[in-house]
Write a protein that holds these residues in place. Structure first.
Motif, PDB file in Angstrom:
ATOM      1  N   VAL A  84       0.836  -1.201   0.000  1.00  0.00           N
ATOM      2  CA  VAL A  84       0.000   0.000   0.000  1.00  0.00           C
ATOM      3  C   VAL A  84       0.871   1.251   0.000  1.00  0.00           C
ATOM      4  O   VAL A  84       0.622   2.208  -0.757  1.00  0.00           O
ATOM      5  CB  VAL A  84      -0.944  -0.010   1.219  1.00  0.00           C
ATOM      6  CG1 VAL A  84      -1.696   1.320   1.330  1.00  0.00           C
ATOM      7  CG2 VAL A  84      -1.923  -1.166   1.131  1.00  0.00           C
ATOM      8  N   CYS A  85       1.902   1.235   0.821  1.00  0.00           N
ATOM      9  CA  CYS A  85       2.762   2.413   0.947  1.00  0.00           C
ATOM     10  C   CYS A  85       3.538   2.682  -0.334  1.00  0.00           C
ATOM     11  O   CYS A  85       3.720   3.837  -0.723  1.00  0.00           O
ATOM     12  CB  CYS A  85       3.718   2.204   2.129  1.00  0.00           C
ATOM     13  SG  CYS A  85       4.542   3.692   2.685  1.00  0.00           S
ATOM     14  N   GLN A  86       4.007   1.651  -1.024  1.00  0.00           N
ATOM     15  CA  GLN A  86       4.752   1.835  -2.271  1.00  0.00           C
ATOM     16  C   GLN A  86       3.896   2.500  -3.340  1.00  0.00           C
ATOM     17  O   GLN A  86       4.335   3.447  -4.009  1.00  0.00           O
ATOM     18  CB  GLN A  86       5.261   0.483  -2.772  1.00  0.00           C
ATOM     19  CG  GLN A  86       6.424  -0.070  -1.983  1.00  0.00           C
ATOM     20  CD  GLN A  86       6.794  -1.475  -2.423  1.00  0.00           C
ATOM     21  OE1 GLN A  86       5.971  -2.208  -2.978  1.00  0.00           O
ATOM     22  NE2 GLN A  86       8.026  -1.876  -2.171  1.00  0.00           N
ATOM     23  N   TYR A  87       2.672   2.003  -3.514  1.00  0.00           N
ATOM     24  CA  TYR A  87       1.808   2.572  -4.547  1.00  0.00           C
ATOM     25  C   TYR A  87       1.387   3.992  -4.223  1.00  0.00           C
ATOM     26  O   TYR A  87       1.158   4.801  -5.132  1.00  0.00           O
ATOM     27  CB  TYR A  87       0.574   1.687  -4.735  1.00  0.00           C
ATOM     28  CG  TYR A  87       0.804   0.524  -5.669  1.00  0.00           C
ATOM     29  CD1 TYR A  87       0.611   0.649  -7.041  1.00  0.00           C
ATOM     30  CD2 TYR A  87       1.233  -0.713  -5.174  1.00  0.00           C
ATOM     31  CE1 TYR A  87       0.819  -0.416  -7.903  1.00  0.00           C
ATOM     32  CE2 TYR A  87       1.447  -1.787  -6.021  1.00  0.00           C
ATOM     33  CZ  TYR A  87       1.245  -1.637  -7.387  1.00  0.00           C
ATOM     34  OH  TYR A  87       1.459  -2.689  -8.245  1.00  0.00           O
ATOM     35  N   ARG A  88       1.253   4.305  -2.948  1.00  0.00           N
ATOM     36  CA  ARG A  88       0.855   5.659  -2.585  1.00  0.00           C
ATOM     37  C   ARG A  88       2.029   6.631  -2.584  1.00  0.00           C
ATOM     38  O   ARG A  88       1.882   7.796  -2.946  1.00  0.00           O
ATOM     39  CB  ARG A  88       0.176   5.652  -1.211  1.00  0.00           C
ATOM     40  CG  ARG A  88      -1.219   5.039  -1.226  1.00  0.00           C
ATOM     41  CD  ARG A  88      -1.827   5.027   0.163  1.00  0.00           C
ATOM     42  NE  ARG A  88      -1.976   6.363   0.723  1.00  0.00           N
ATOM     43  CZ  ARG A  88      -3.005   7.174   0.483  1.00  0.00           C
ATOM     44  NH1 ARG A  88      -3.985   6.787  -0.326  1.00  0.00           N
ATOM     45  NH2 ARG A  88      -3.077   8.365   1.049  1.00  0.00           N
ATOM     46  N   ALA A  89       3.200   6.163  -2.157  1.00  0.00           N
ATOM     47  CA  ALA A  89       4.358   7.063  -2.057  1.00  0.00           C
ATOM     48  C   ALA A  89       5.028   7.281  -3.413  1.00  0.00           C
ATOM     49  O   ALA A  89       5.422   8.404  -3.748  1.00  0.00           O
ATOM     50  CB  ALA A  89       5.357   6.493  -1.059  1.00  0.00           C
ATOM     51  N   TRP A  90       5.162   6.221  -4.208  1.00  0.00           N
ATOM     52  CA  TRP A  90       5.855   6.307  -5.491  1.00  0.00           C
ATOM     53  C   TRP A  90       4.859   6.367  -6.638  1.00  0.00           C
ATOM     54  O   TRP A  90       4.915   5.576  -7.590  1.00  0.00           O
ATOM     55  CB  TRP A  90       6.787   5.114  -5.660  1.00  0.00           C
ATOM     56  CG  TRP A  90       7.801   4.982  -4.565  1.00  0.00           C
ATOM     57  CD1 TRP A  90       8.270   5.958  -3.743  1.00  0.00           C
ATOM     58  CD2 TRP A  90       8.469   3.775  -4.165  1.00  0.00           C
ATOM     59  NE1 TRP A  90       9.178   5.466  -2.862  1.00  0.00           N
ATOM     60  CE2 TRP A  90       9.341   4.123  -3.092  1.00  0.00           C
ATOM     61  CE3 TRP A  90       8.435   2.458  -4.595  1.00  0.00           C
ATOM     62  CZ2 TRP A  90      10.143   3.187  -2.460  1.00  0.00           C
ATOM     63  CZ3 TRP A  90       9.243   1.514  -3.967  1.00  0.00           C
ATOM     64  CH2 TRP A  90      10.095   1.878  -2.915  1.00  0.00           C
ATOM     65  N   ASN A  91       3.933   7.292  -6.581  1.00  0.00           N
ATOM     66  CA  ASN A  91       2.901   7.409  -7.603  1.00  0.00           C
ATOM     67  C   ASN A  91       3.419   8.192  -8.801  1.00  0.00           C
ATOM     68  O   ASN A  91       4.562   8.662  -8.825  1.00  0.00           O
ATOM     69  CB  ASN A  91       1.643   8.056  -7.010  1.00  0.00           C
ATOM     70  CG  ASN A  91       1.951   9.408  -6.371  1.00  0.00           C
ATOM     71  OD1 ASN A  91       2.385  10.338  -7.029  1.00  0.00           O
ATOM     72  ND2 ASN A  91       1.734   9.504  -5.052  1.00  0.00           N
ATOM     73  N   ILE A  92       2.570   8.368  -9.812  1.00  0.00           N
ATOM     74  CA  ILE A  92       2.976   9.016 -11.050  1.00  0.00           C
ATOM     75  C   ILE A  92       3.372  10.475 -10.827  1.00  0.00           C
ATOM     76  O   ILE A  92       4.297  10.994 -11.484  1.00  0.00           O
ATOM     77  CB  ILE A  92       1.844   8.913 -12.101  1.00  0.00           C
ATOM     78  CG1 ILE A  92       2.273   9.499 -13.437  1.00  0.00           C
ATOM     79  CG2 ILE A  92       0.579   9.565 -11.579  1.00  0.00           C
ATOM     80  CD1 ILE A  92       3.406   8.765 -14.091  1.00  0.00           C
ATOM     81  N   GLU A  93       2.719  11.133  -9.879  1.00  0.00           N
ATOM     82  CA  GLU A  93       3.078  12.525  -9.599  1.00  0.00           C
ATOM     83  C   GLU A  93       4.465  12.609  -8.965  1.00  0.00           C
ATOM     84  O   GLU A  93       5.238  13.531  -9.263  1.00  0.00           O
ATOM     85  CB  GLU A  93       2.025  13.154  -8.678  1.00  0.00           C
ATOM     86  CG  GLU A  93       0.651  13.256  -9.321  1.00  0.00           C
ATOM     87  CD  GLU A  93      -0.378  13.838  -8.387  1.00  0.00           C
ATOM     88  OE1 GLU A  93      -0.003  14.137  -7.222  1.00  0.00           O
ATOM     89  OE2 GLU A  93      -1.537  14.011  -8.794  1.00  0.00           O
ATOM     90  N   PHE A  94       4.789  11.672  -8.092  1.00  0.00           N
ATOM     91  CA  PHE A  94       6.130  11.623  -7.526  1.00  0.00           C
ATOM     92  C   PHE A  94       7.161  11.376  -8.618  1.00  0.00           C
ATOM     93  O   PHE A  94       8.249  11.982  -8.626  1.00  0.00           O
ATOM     94  CB  PHE A  94       6.189  10.516  -6.471  1.00  0.00           C
ATOM     95  CG  PHE A  94       7.571  10.203  -5.966  1.00  0.00           C
ATOM     96  CD1 PHE A  94       8.213  11.043  -5.061  1.00  0.00           C
ATOM     97  CD2 PHE A  94       8.239   9.060  -6.395  1.00  0.00           C
ATOM     98  CE1 PHE A  94       9.485  10.749  -4.598  1.00  0.00           C
ATOM     99  CE2 PHE A  94       9.508   8.769  -5.930  1.00  0.00           C
ATOM    100  CZ  PHE A  94      10.134   9.608  -5.028  1.00  0.00           C
TER     101      PHE A  94
END
Length: 471
Positions: A343-353
């Motif tokens: 969950v944290c990977q998909y939220r932290a390393w998203n396309i905007e990041f």
């Protein structure tokens, strides 16, 4: 303080009603309410459940993303910010606590404006608010019963949960059990064929521990008792003599340090002798604690609250035993960590990041999907060592490893000057191993190995037999 705070005149407490019952015998089943009562009120109830989890999670795991080159620190910072925002450590600890109390627990993720029974799209997860509920067996009763058909594909596996009649897809929840389920072994505390409570085997010993507490209370109450031997003046104890003896006892009771008390030659004063109780009481208490620890499959020193004679990191058998036990607890927590890590990977390393990284690092050329796959495939979440060593010893070990790396390079590099592929692979291996020596080099060394492959070193100048020079 109000009288109602102590419930004066009420019936016995829940714990006394439970543990004074003659029905508590070795091998009795611990039900849901029994486990809850022990955790809430028994002096060892919380310690048996919480202490191992706190020791395992005492130090945070370290985030590493291999082959990320200059991006690793940015990736690490983004991941740790999101991990903290999700309050993941608290949810993991709560889920582990409930699983150890009852035998099973679940963590359910709720996403705004999404039905919990649908498969979760992790790629768009960063756009929504999420929350996590830690559920006990009463919340999930009837859904974590596990299939007992040995020919079924989901034999003793959890395929999802149901909470108050509402199903949750398996991508939105994770279930953790204390110990593996046993075929056709029903757990009354978890309302299903699942894991077992840590109190299950220790219930009778926990009852015995209450008796040692009562004995301690009796000894503490009698420890200040004084025994007086007063010589009577006649064989007939008349009222005058009784009053005189009463005055003596009253003066003895009121006497304190710095005052003088006069007694007769034949009189004597001494405290009650409880010295003969010390050894049998200590022996019985230690045996009961060891029985409880053995029943819960944990080192007794954790329950005894004893200090480690030689320290926790100096090679004692107790320290090694506890370190192995803590490593096992960490392994048991892995499914919970894996769920929150994803969950944290998909939220932290998203396309905007990723777009912000591309704006800062112009050498990024591949697509977001390529980089994201590379990051999660090279992601590591390392536990610190359970057995602590002095910093000086850690530096010595890293120094020896680094010297071995340098020796390997000295031997192989001269032979690989013309073999650019193997030469780049050797340098990459050396860098990865050197980066593991964090006590010598706090900052990681990240080289561009593709550029190293494309730019081989100039060949050394050699002398021709005829006196000429060649490259």
């Amino acid at each position: 303080m109000y009288e109602d705070d102590f419930a004066f005149g009420s019936d016995s407490t829940e714990l006394i009603k439970l543990l004074e019952s003659d029905d508590i015998q070795p091998g009795i089943t611990a039900g849901y309410q029994t486990c809850k009562t022990i955790y809430l009120y028994h002096p060892l109830g919380g310690k048996m459940v919480d202490r191992p989890v706190k020791m395992a999670m005492n130090e945070p795991r370290a985030v590493h993303v291999a082959q990320a080159f200059g991006l690793e620190q940015r990736l690490r910072d983004a991941f740790e910010r999101e991990w903290k925002a999700l309050n993941a450590n608290r949810h993991i600890a709560n889920a582990a606590r409930i699983a150890r109390i009852y035998g099973v627990s679940a963590v359910a993720m709720l996403v705004d404006n999404q039905s919990p029974d649908e498969s979760l799209d992790y790629r768009t997860l960063y756009k929504h608010n999420v929350s996590f509920n830690v559920l006990d067996p009463l919340n999930t009763a009837g859904s974590i019963v596990l299939n007992q058909d040995p020919n079924a594909l989901d034999f003793q596996r959890v395929e999802g949960i149901r909470v108050a009649g509402k199903p949750y897809h398996k991508s939105r929840c994770v279930v953790v059990q204390n110990e593996d389920p046993i075929y056709l072994a029903y757990n009354a505390a978890a309302f299903g064929f699942s894991g077992r409570s840590v109190y299950q085997r220790a219930l009778y010993a926990l009852k015995s521990f209450i008796q040692t507490m009562r004995t301690d209370d009796m000894v503490a109450a009698k420890g200040g008792l004084l025994v007086t031997k007063i010589q009577n003046q006649s064989s007939i104890a008349n009222s005058v003599m009784q009053k005189l003896n009463g005055i003596k006892r009253h003066m003895l009771k009121r006497g304190k340090t710095g005052e003088v008390l006069q007694i007769g030659v034949q009189d004597s004063i001494e405290s009650i002798d409880l010295s003969n109780l010390e050894k049998p009481l200590d022996s019985a208490r230690n045996h009961i604690l060891e029985n409880i620890a053995a029943s819960a499959d944990m080192p007794a020193i954790i329950l005894n609250s004893e200090t480690f004679a030689q320290g926790f990191g100096e090679g004692t058998e107790d320290a090694r035993s506890v370190a192995v036990y803590i490593d096992n607890i960490r392994g048991w927590l892995e499914p919970l960590y894996d769920f929150f890590v994803r969950v944290c990977q998909y939220r932290a390393w998203n396309i905007e990041f990723f777009r912000s990284l591309r704006a800062d690092f112009t050498e990024i050329e591949d697509t977001y999907s390529v980089y994201f796959s590379r990051w999660i495939n090279n992601f590591e979440y390392r536990w610190p060592s359970s057995l602590k060593e002095p910093e000086s010893e850690k530096v010595k070990v890293d120094e020896i490893r680094f010297k071995a790396i340098v020796s390997m390079l000295d031997v192989l590099l001269p032979q690989l000057n013309r073999d650019v592929e193997n030469r780049a692979a050797l340098v990459e291996w050396a860098c990865e191993n050197a980066n593991a020596n964090e006590h010598l080099f706090p900052q990681r060394l990240d080289l561009d190995f593709d550029a190293l492959r494309d730019n081989p070193p100039a060949q050394p100048v050699q002398n021709e037999p005829g006196g000429g020079m060649m490259l």
